[in-house]
Design a protein around this motif. Structure first.
Motif, PDB file in Angstrom:
ATOM      1  N   ASP A 120      10.255  -4.194  10.350  1.00 39.91           N
ATOM      2  CA  ASP A 120      11.444  -3.333  10.320  1.00 39.91           C
ATOM      3  C   ASP A 120      10.999  -1.859  10.354  1.00 39.91           C
ATOM      4  OD1 ASP A 120      14.464  -3.208   9.570  1.00 39.91           O
ATOM      5  OD2 ASP A 120      13.496  -1.831   8.166  1.00 39.91           O
ATOM      6  N   THR A 121      11.390  -1.145  11.409  1.00 37.75           N
ATOM      7  CA  THR A 121      10.999   0.271  11.542  1.00 37.75           C
ATOM      8  C   THR A 121      12.239   1.101  11.888  1.00 37.75           C
ATOM      9  OG1 THR A 121       9.051  -0.646  12.697  1.00 37.75           O
ATOM     10  CG2 THR A 121       9.178   1.740  12.489  1.00 37.75           C
ATOM     11  N   ARG A 122      12.499   2.125  11.087  1.00 36.80           N
ATOM     12  CA  ARG A 122      13.755   2.876  11.281  1.00 36.80           C
ATOM     13  C   ARG A 122      13.613   4.372  11.029  1.00 36.80           C
ATOM     14  NH1 ARG A 122      18.345  -0.901  10.559  1.00 36.80           N
ATOM     15  NH2 ARG A 122      17.336  -2.922  10.313  1.00 36.80           N
ATOM     16  N   PHE A 164      10.182   6.550  12.002  1.00 32.45           N
ATOM     17  CA  PHE A 164       9.261   5.387  12.055  1.00 32.45           C
ATOM     18  C   PHE A 164       8.959   4.798  10.671  1.00 32.45           C
ATOM     19  CE2 PHE A 164       7.177   8.318  15.407  1.00 32.45           C
ATOM     20  CZ  PHE A 164       8.029   7.908  16.404  1.00 32.45           C
ATOM     21  N   ILE A 165       9.957   4.630   9.824  1.00 35.93           N
ATOM     22  CA  ILE A 165       9.661   4.171   8.464  1.00 35.93           C
ATOM     23  C   ILE A 165       9.780   2.636   8.373  1.00 35.93           C
ATOM     24  CG2 ILE A 165      10.192   4.441   6.008  1.00 35.93           C
ATOM     25  CD1 ILE A 165       9.055   6.968   7.569  1.00 35.93           C
ATOM     26  N   THR A 166       8.688   2.022   7.906  1.00 34.50           N
ATOM     27  CA  THR A 166       8.586   0.560   7.840  1.00 34.50           C
ATOM     28  C   THR A 166       9.273   0.032   6.581  1.00 34.50           C
ATOM     29  OG1 THR A 166       6.460   0.732   8.973  1.00 34.50           O
ATOM     30  CG2 THR A 166       6.914  -1.358   7.861  1.00 34.50           C
ATOM     31  N   ASN A 167       9.998  -1.078   6.751  1.00 29.80           N
ATOM     32  CA  ASN A 167      10.629  -1.828   5.635  1.00 29.80           C
ATOM     33  C   ASN A 167      11.844  -1.145   5.025  1.00 29.80           C
ATOM     34  OD1 ASN A 167       8.819  -3.956   5.716  1.00 29.80           O
ATOM     35  ND2 ASN A 167       7.513  -3.179   4.084  1.00 29.80           N
ATOM     36  N   SER A 180       0.825  -1.221   0.000  1.00 26.96           N
ATOM     37  CA  SER A 180       0.000   0.000   0.000  1.00 26.96           C
ATOM     38  C   SER A 180       0.851   1.260   0.000  1.00 26.96           C
ATOM     39  CB  SER A 180      -0.910   0.030   1.230  1.00 26.96           C
ATOM     40  OG  SER A 180      -1.932  -0.929   1.115  1.00 26.96           O
ATOM     41  N   LEU A 181       1.910   1.266   0.806  1.00 23.52           N
ATOM     42  CA  LEU A 181       2.689   2.503   0.929  1.00 23.52           C
ATOM     43  C   LEU A 181       3.886   2.522  -0.018  1.00 23.52           C
ATOM     44  CD1 LEU A 181       2.759   2.906   4.847  1.00 23.52           C
ATOM     45  CD2 LEU A 181       1.051   3.696   3.214  1.00 23.52           C
ATOM     46  N   GLY A 182       4.503   1.345  -0.222  1.00 19.86           N
ATOM     47  CA  GLY A 182       5.717   1.297  -1.050  1.00 19.86           C
ATOM     48  C   GLY A 182       5.418   1.251  -2.539  1.00 19.86           C
TER      49      GLY A 182
HETATM   50  C1  LIG Z   1       5.618   1.004  14.155  1.00 16.42           C
HETATM   51  C2  LIG Z   1       5.304   2.199  13.304  1.00 16.42           C
HETATM   52  C3  LIG Z   1       5.457   2.126  11.928  1.00 16.42           C
HETATM   53  C4  LIG Z   1       5.234   3.264  11.134  1.00 16.42           C
HETATM   54  N1  LIG Z   1       5.471   3.211   9.777  1.00 16.42           N
HETATM   55  C5  LIG Z   1       5.431   4.355   9.048  1.00 16.42           C
HETATM   56  C6  LIG Z   1       5.829   4.365   7.671  1.00 16.42           C
HETATM   57  O1  LIG Z   1       6.159   3.339   7.087  1.00 16.42           O
HETATM   58  N2  LIG Z   1       5.836   5.554   6.998  1.00 16.42           N
HETATM   59  C7  LIG Z   1       5.465   6.723   7.606  1.00 16.42           C
HETATM   60  O2  LIG Z   1       5.525   7.776   6.957  1.00 16.42           O
HETATM   61  N3  LIG Z   1       5.068   6.748   8.914  1.00 16.42           N
HETATM   62  C8  LIG Z   1       5.057   5.595   9.632  1.00 16.42           C
HETATM   63  N4  LIG Z   1       4.663   5.620  10.969  1.00 16.42           N
HETATM   64  C9  LIG Z   1       4.306   6.887  11.575  1.00 16.42           C
HETATM   65  C10 LIG Z   1       2.840   7.031  11.978  1.00 16.42           C
HETATM   66  O3  LIG Z   1       2.036   7.234  10.854  1.00 16.42           O
HETATM   67  C11 LIG Z   1       2.768   8.205  12.985  1.00 16.42           C
HETATM   68  O4  LIG Z   1       3.355   7.746  14.183  1.00 16.42           O
HETATM   69  C12 LIG Z   1       1.372   8.705  13.223  1.00 16.42           C
HETATM   70  O5  LIG Z   1       0.853   9.310  12.074  1.00 16.42           O
HETATM   71  C13 LIG Z   1       1.303   9.716  14.384  1.00 16.42           C
HETATM   72  O6  LIG Z   1       2.298  10.693  14.290  1.00 16.42           O
HETATM   73  P1  LIG Z   1       3.229  10.979  15.576  1.00 16.42           P
HETATM   74  O7  LIG Z   1       3.743   9.667  16.046  1.00 16.42           O
HETATM   75  O8  LIG Z   1       4.218  12.023  15.222  1.00 16.42           O
HETATM   76  O9  LIG Z   1       2.259  11.516  16.670  1.00 16.42           O
HETATM   77  P2  LIG Z   1       1.742  13.050  16.856  1.00 16.42           P
HETATM   78  O10 LIG Z   1       1.209  13.567  15.581  1.00 16.42           O
HETATM   79  O11 LIG Z   1       2.792  13.841  17.552  1.00 16.42           O
HETATM   80  O12 LIG Z   1       0.522  12.831  17.831  1.00 16.42           O
HETATM   81  C14 LIG Z   1       0.651  12.694  19.245  1.00 16.42           C
HETATM   82  C15 LIG Z   1      -0.754  12.643  19.827  1.00 16.42           C
HETATM   83  O13 LIG Z   1      -1.425  13.893  19.576  1.00 16.42           O
HETATM   84  C16 LIG Z   1      -2.619  13.630  18.873  1.00 16.42           C
HETATM   85  N5  LIG Z   1      -2.865  14.743  17.964  1.00 16.42           N
HETATM   86  C17 LIG Z   1      -2.007  15.287  17.062  1.00 16.42           C
HETATM   87  N6  LIG Z   1      -2.595  16.277  16.399  1.00 16.42           N
HETATM   88  C18 LIG Z   1      -3.861  16.366  16.867  1.00 16.42           C
HETATM   89  C19 LIG Z   1      -4.991  17.190  16.580  1.00 16.42           C
HETATM   90  N7  LIG Z   1      -4.936  18.141  15.642  1.00 16.42           N
HETATM   91  N8  LIG Z   1      -6.125  16.991  17.272  1.00 16.42           N
HETATM   92  C20 LIG Z   1      -6.210  16.022  18.210  1.00 16.42           C
HETATM   93  N9  LIG Z   1      -5.178  15.210  18.542  1.00 16.42           N
HETATM   94  C21 LIG Z   1      -4.033  15.383  17.865  1.00 16.42           C
HETATM   95  C22 LIG Z   1      -2.411  12.325  18.156  1.00 16.42           C
HETATM   96  O14 LIG Z   1      -3.627  11.713  17.781  1.00 16.42           O
HETATM   97  C23 LIG Z   1      -1.632  11.560  19.185  1.00 16.42           C
HETATM   98  O15 LIG Z   1      -2.502  11.029  20.134  1.00 16.42           O
HETATM   99  C24 LIG Z   1       4.820   4.473  11.744  1.00 16.42           C
HETATM  100  C25 LIG Z   1       4.635   4.520  13.135  1.00 16.42           C
HETATM  101  C26 LIG Z   1       4.873   3.425  13.903  1.00 16.42           C
HETATM  102  C27 LIG Z   1       4.699   3.541  15.397  1.00 16.42           C
END
Ligand SMILES: Cc1cc2nc3c(=O)[nH]c(=O)nc-3n(C[C@H](O)[C@H](O)[C@H](O)COP(=O)(O)OP(=O)(O)OC[C@H]3O[C@@H](n4cnc5c(N)ncnc54)[C@H](O)[C@@H]3O)c2cc1C
Length: 380
Positions: free
Chosen positions: A211-213, A156-159, A92-94
């Motif tokens: 894999d998450t990096r 947090f980038i997968t793969n 889906s993402l890659g």
């Molecule tokens: C294991 C893992 C794999 C991942 N793989 C990928 C990947 O392959 N590619 C990629 O690009 N990303 C990836 N992610 C990232 C993931 O999409 C983000 O962690 C997620 O979108 C949340 O962003 P953040 O962690 O920065 O949290 P933040 O955005 O900082 O949010 C922190 C908290 O605040 C809340 N919040 C933020 N803004 C608002 C708002 N306006 N109103 C109300 N609440 C709010 C959030 O809901 C959350 O509870 C991965 C994450 C994990 C943990």
């Protein structure tokens, strides 16, 4: 209204269910304990065509429809969430961005080997300071003649860091729109490009074998041919990628919820207290009834979102509803599955302990539950 799956959908679901039972489930505990990336399983999935299910055969894919892909994910995710997210993030993402937005040459060069499962690919949207606010991207790219100079970092980038990883597609700011917002463009960065640094794998609460990096880009030069789609089109592109990804993630959520139910039902029939199996107590059988009902509802929600997409109809709201409800369903199911196991559920020998740790991230990845509620509210 016809809920019958066609022959191909049924065949793919059956194949994935058997594959998960025979090739994934027996290894899931060890994968979780060691955190080793499941190379052997992923290579077997590639050989079965599971890493390119929804792409046309001319690009190395299986030519299946989007619902078939989701059904496959549900079954793979039922076997193990780490393997499921590896497949989902790759497809889906890659790979999907190449399919939807790539030039013919980019499709041949990148999508075809990805659909055949020769490499894995990542999508780098999230940054240390831009998570839910993904338009707040700080990574930037400056054009210098025919090349782009990229600087910034992703989180947090997968793969991205496996032996099979071929590269990452990233968002970067390339200027300003007419109304003053950041103009975002997507770039293809193959592994090995000078200035592209892949960080050490995170230690995680769950999804341990995926894999998450973190990634860093330091004066990373990519030619203009590695721009994906038009300059400034990156935000629109990843919004669609995320909508599709949310339907796929919903299927994974249902798979995990179903795995919780399977283990809880089995244990409740075997465990005896007060002279009878605990499933004979209404308090336990009602938990199973609620789990089964919510799982069925979550499943129908992702079927509907997938169907809308396949009809070419808007599906953003339904994708967010499915993602939100299915992730919260999976969390409730994991919680109840541990409860039904009593103290044994707290022990790592029992799969439900792993399910409980895995499920949390399903409410975070590809848009948190708060973000899903915002999207739904915006579409009311
Ligand atoms: C294991 C893992 C794999 C991942 N793989 C990928 C990947 O392959 N590619 C990629 O690009 N990303 C990836 N992610 C990232 C993931 O999409 C983000 O962690 C997620 O979108 C949340 O962003 P953040 O962690 O920065 O949290 P933040 O955005 O900082 O949010 C922190 C908290 O605040 C809340 N919040 C933020 N803004 C608002 C708002 N306006 N109103 C109300 N609440 C709010 C959030 O809901 C959350 O509870 C991965 C994450 C994990 C943990």
């Amino acid at each position: 209204m016809d809920f019958t799956l066609n022959d191909e959908q049924t065949m793919i679901r059956t194949m994935c269910r058997e594959f998960a039972e025979e090739e994934i489930k027996p290894h899931a505990e060890e994968l979780d304990r060691t955190g080793q990336f499941p190379y052997e399983i992923v290579r077997k999935m590639a050989a079965l065509g599971l890493l390119g299910l929804p792409f046309p055969e001319e690009y190395g894919g299986a030519g299946a429809d989007f619902l078939s892909y989701c059904l496959a994910l549900e079954e793979i995710g039922r076997g193990d969430a780490s393997v499921g997210i590896t497949m989902e993030a790759h497809t889906s993402l890659g790979a999907t961005p190449f399919y939807l937005f790539g030039s013919e040459e980019q499709k041949q060069r990148y999508l075809t080997p990805l659909a055949r499962g020769e490499h894995l690919w990542s999508f780098g949207l999230t940054e240390p300071n831009a998570g839910s606010d993904s338009g707040g991207t700080e990574t930037h790219a400056e054009r210098e003649g025919d090349v782009w100079r990229i600087n910034g970092s992703k989180a947090f980038i997968t793969n991205a860091g496996t032996e099979m990883s071929g590269g990452v597609t990233i968002t970067a700011v390339t200027g300003r729109t007419a109304d003053g917002h950041k103009a975002i463009t997507n770039f293809i960065v193959p592994k090995g490009t000078p200035g592209y640094h892949i960080g050490a794998a995170y230690h995680k609460m769950g999804w341990k074998a995926s894999d998450t990096r973190p990634l860093a880009f330091e004066d990373c030069l990519v030619p203009d041919e590695q721009r994906l789609g038009d300059q400034g089109d990156g935000f629109r592109q990843f919004m669609l990628i995320l909508d599709l990804g949310r339907v796929a993630i919903s299927a994974l959520n249902v798979g995990l919820a179903q795995a919780c139910f399977d283990e809880a039902q089995r244990y409740a029939s075997e465990r005896r207290q007060f002279g009878r199996p605990i499933v004979a107590f209404q308090a336990i059988s009602f938990k199973l009834a609620d789990m089964a009902m919510e799982i069925e509802l979550a499943r129908l929600m992702y079927y509907k979102a997938a169907w809308l997409h396949m009809q070419g109809l808007p599906f953003t709201k339904e994708a967010s509803m499915a993602k939100l409800f299915s992730s919260e369903t999976a969390k409730r199911c994991a919680d109840q599955a541990v409860q039904i196991h009593g103290g044994y559920g707290f022990m790592d020998e029992y799969p439900v302990s792993r399910f409980w740790r895995n499920v949390k991230v399903h409410e975070i990845g590809e848009g948190t539950s708060e973000v899903q509620r915002q999207i739904i509210a915006k579409h009311l």
